[in-house]
Design a protein around this motif. Structure first.
Motif, short mmCIF file in Angstrom:
data_model
loop_
_atom_site.label_atom_id
_atom_site.label_comp_id
_atom_site.label_asym_id
_atom_site.label_seq_id
_atom_site.Cartn_x
_atom_site.Cartn_y
_atom_site.Cartn_z
N CYS A 313 0.86 -1.18 0.00
CA CYS A 313 0.00 0.00 0.00
C CYS A 313 0.90 1.23 0.00
CB CYS A 313 -0.89 0.06 1.24
SG CYS A 313 -2.30 -1.06 1.23
N GLY A 314 0.47 2.26 -0.69
CA GLY A 314 1.17 3.53 -0.66
C GLY A 314 0.16 4.66 -0.72
N GLU A 315 0.42 5.73 -0.01
CA GLU A 315 -0.52 6.86 0.06
C GLU A 315 -0.06 7.99 -0.85
OE1 GLU A 315 -2.13 10.64 1.11
OE2 GLU A 315 -0.11 10.08 1.72
N LEU A 316 -0.96 8.46 -1.71
CA LEU A 316 -0.66 9.53 -2.65
C LEU A 316 -1.84 10.50 -2.68
CD1 LEU A 316 1.31 10.62 -4.85
CD2 LEU A 316 0.02 9.24 -6.51
N LYS A 317 -1.59 11.73 -2.30
CA LYS A 317 -2.61 12.79 -2.33
C LYS A 317 -3.89 12.38 -1.60
CE LYS A 317 -0.87 14.69 -6.69
NZ LYS A 317 -0.10 15.77 -6.04
N GLY A 318 -3.72 11.69 -0.48
CA GLY A 318 -4.86 11.33 0.35
C GLY A 318 -5.56 10.04 -0.05
N VAL A 319 -5.07 9.37 -1.09
CA VAL A 319 -5.67 8.11 -1.53
C VAL A 319 -4.64 6.99 -1.35
CG1 VAL A 319 -6.72 6.84 -3.45
CG2 VAL A 319 -7.08 9.32 -3.24
N ASN A 320 -5.04 5.92 -0.68
CA ASN A 320 -4.17 4.76 -0.51
C ASN A 320 -4.33 3.83 -1.71
OD1 ASN A 320 -3.04 4.75 2.46
ND2 ASN A 320 -5.13 5.54 2.54
N LEU A 321 -3.22 3.53 -2.36
CA LEU A 321 -3.21 2.63 -3.51
C LEU A 321 -2.63 1.30 -3.05
CD1 LEU A 321 -1.87 5.10 -6.24
CD2 LEU A 321 -4.25 4.56 -5.66
N CYS A 322 -3.46 0.25 -3.06
CA CYS A 322 -3.08 -1.03 -2.47
C CYS A 322 -3.24 -2.18 -3.46
CB CYS A 322 -3.95 -1.34 -1.24
SG CYS A 322 -3.80 -0.16 0.12
N TYR A 323 -2.34 -3.13 -3.36
CA TYR A 323 -2.48 -4.41 -4.04
C TYR A 323 -3.01 -5.45 -3.06
CZ TYR A 323 0.44 -3.21 -8.17
OH TYR A 323 0.95 -2.68 -9.33
N GLY A 324 -3.72 -6.44 -3.60
CA GLY A 324 -4.21 -7.52 -2.75
C GLY A 324 -3.19 -8.63 -2.54
N GLY A 325 -2.26 -8.80 -3.49
CA GLY A 325 -1.38 -9.96 -3.45
C GLY A 325 -2.08 -11.16 -4.06
N VAL A 326 -1.33 -12.10 -4.59
CA VAL A 326 -1.92 -13.21 -5.33
C VAL A 326 -2.47 -14.28 -4.38
CG1 VAL A 326 0.30 -14.43 -5.57
CG2 VAL A 326 -1.56 -14.86 -7.21
#
Length: 387
Positions: A313-326
């Protein structure tokens, strides 16, 4: 001893497979209609994200990128067993499948494969939803046909497309779900008729249809228009309206398959939690959906799959962008890196009078398919500054 454990594991997987097969040979009861989503009496709502199952044909489909000791007895049924363990351990309020649910090129019968892939969710009687990835339609059914089948399955809240936008929206599997306050039976609840958390599901497509743009597809202008209209004209208006009018906007979460180009922003050093073990395979063009999300301001987290060996997960401009993982064993992975899935929990604030209010926080962790179903990378994604 190891052989005995392996035999017991195979027996349990076979027994589970037989039980789930019986599920689909039995009539679907009327009680299989999914219930309305709402926060529980403890003021929490839990979502289990399952990404990239790549389910094919069950016991005859072999695993990819597993340890040598696992190879001989590993199949799609390991994915089924993992999902069943996850559901039993976490007891989610909603399960979200974020695409590549089946691996079309290896599927003999897409209907049977979809049924088997979703069987643990159905057996648990947990509400669930699905969106499509770039491999689901690579068998004999189109994306529209796949979604039309998915919406007929027990306990699903999936939709082919929103009725109000069906005449103009791109893709199949765009829809919104509302999570209401705790049930009226709870003495400390007064927002049972308000959506306190909004969930957006979008079809990120498969491959570009524009000859001059190669690679993966993207979220189109029509989908962004639908998102904006739904968030602004419908959900915010209801949130701010009497009775029990709330200020601001209710937080939202978005789920789809192919990551946005902005996922490239993060590496293993600046991601808040998790691993980057491969490049981001986003579209070669930026359709501006991230900017749309930032401008709207309600979505606090975006959750995707597609890049199997990323789970950060990474936070950019107030939005967290996350991967679920396989999660799937017939999906490529990183040998020795356990299959995994992401859990997200939204929690309500308790007001001074002891009643549940709006969403106070959103947190997440992942579960690994190891002996202990290990819980890793717990973190807060968002805390409401007003609480």
């Amino acid at each position: 001893m190891a052989d005995n454990r392996r035999r017991r594991s195979l027996f349990h997987i076979s027994l589970l497979s037989a039980s789930l097969l019986c599920l689909f040979l039995s009539p679907i009861p009327a009680s299989a209609q999914p219930r309305k989503l709402r926060f529980d009496a403890n003021g929490e709502f839990k979502i289990l994200q399952v990404a990239d199952m790549h389910f094919a044909n069950g016991a005859t489909t072999r695993c990819l990128n597993v340890l040598p000791a696992q190879m001989d007895h590993c199949s799609d049924l390991n994915t089924t067993a993992f999902l069943s363990r996850l559901i039993a351990a976490e007891k989610p309020d909603l399960i979200v499948f974020t695409g590549d649910n089946i691996y079309g090129p290896h599927v003999k019968d897409p209907v049977k494969s979809l049924n088997a892939a979703f069987a643990p969710a159905i057996a648990s009687k947990t509400p669930w939803v699905a969106v499509l990835g770039n491999h689901d339609q690579e068998s004999t059914l189109s994306r529209q046909e796949l979604m039309k089948h998915i919406v007929t399955l027990p306990y699903t809240l999936s939709q082919v497309n929103p009725p109000e936008a069906a005449h103009y929206i791109d893709g199949f599997g765009n829809y919104n779900l509302q999570v209401h306050g705790a049930a009226a039976a709870a003495a400390d609840s007064f927002l049972q008729n308000k959506s306190l958390l909004n969930l957006y599901f979008l079809d990120s497509g498969d491959y570009s249809k524009v000859p001059s743009i190669k690679g993966y597809d993207w979220i189109k202008t029509s989908q962004q228009l639908w998102f904006n209209n739904t968030s602004t004209k419908n959900l915010q208006r209801e949130y701010n309206a009497e009775p029990n009018a709330q200020e601001g906007v209710a937080p939202g979460l978005a789920y789809f398959h192919i990551p946005l180009p902005e996922y490239w922003t993060f590496d293993s050093m600046n991601a808040t939690k998790g691993d980057r073990l491969e490049e981001t395979s986003s579209a070669k063009t930026n359709s501006g959906f991230f900017t749309t999300l930032v401008a709207r301001g309600d979505v606090k987290g975006v959750f995707v799959g597609h890049d199997h060996n990323n789970d950060f997960c990474g936070e950019l401009k107030g939005v967290n962008l996350c991967y679920g993982g396989v999660a799937g064993y017939h999906a490529y992975g990183f040998t020795g890196w356990p299959r995994r899935a992401r859990v997200v929990v939204a929690g309500l604030n308790k007001n001074r009078d002891g009643k549940w209010g709006g969403v106070k926080s959103i947190r997440t962790w992942k579960r690994l398919d190891d002996q202990d179903l290990s819980r890793v990378d717990a973190q807060f994604l968002w805390n409401n500054p007003g609480n």
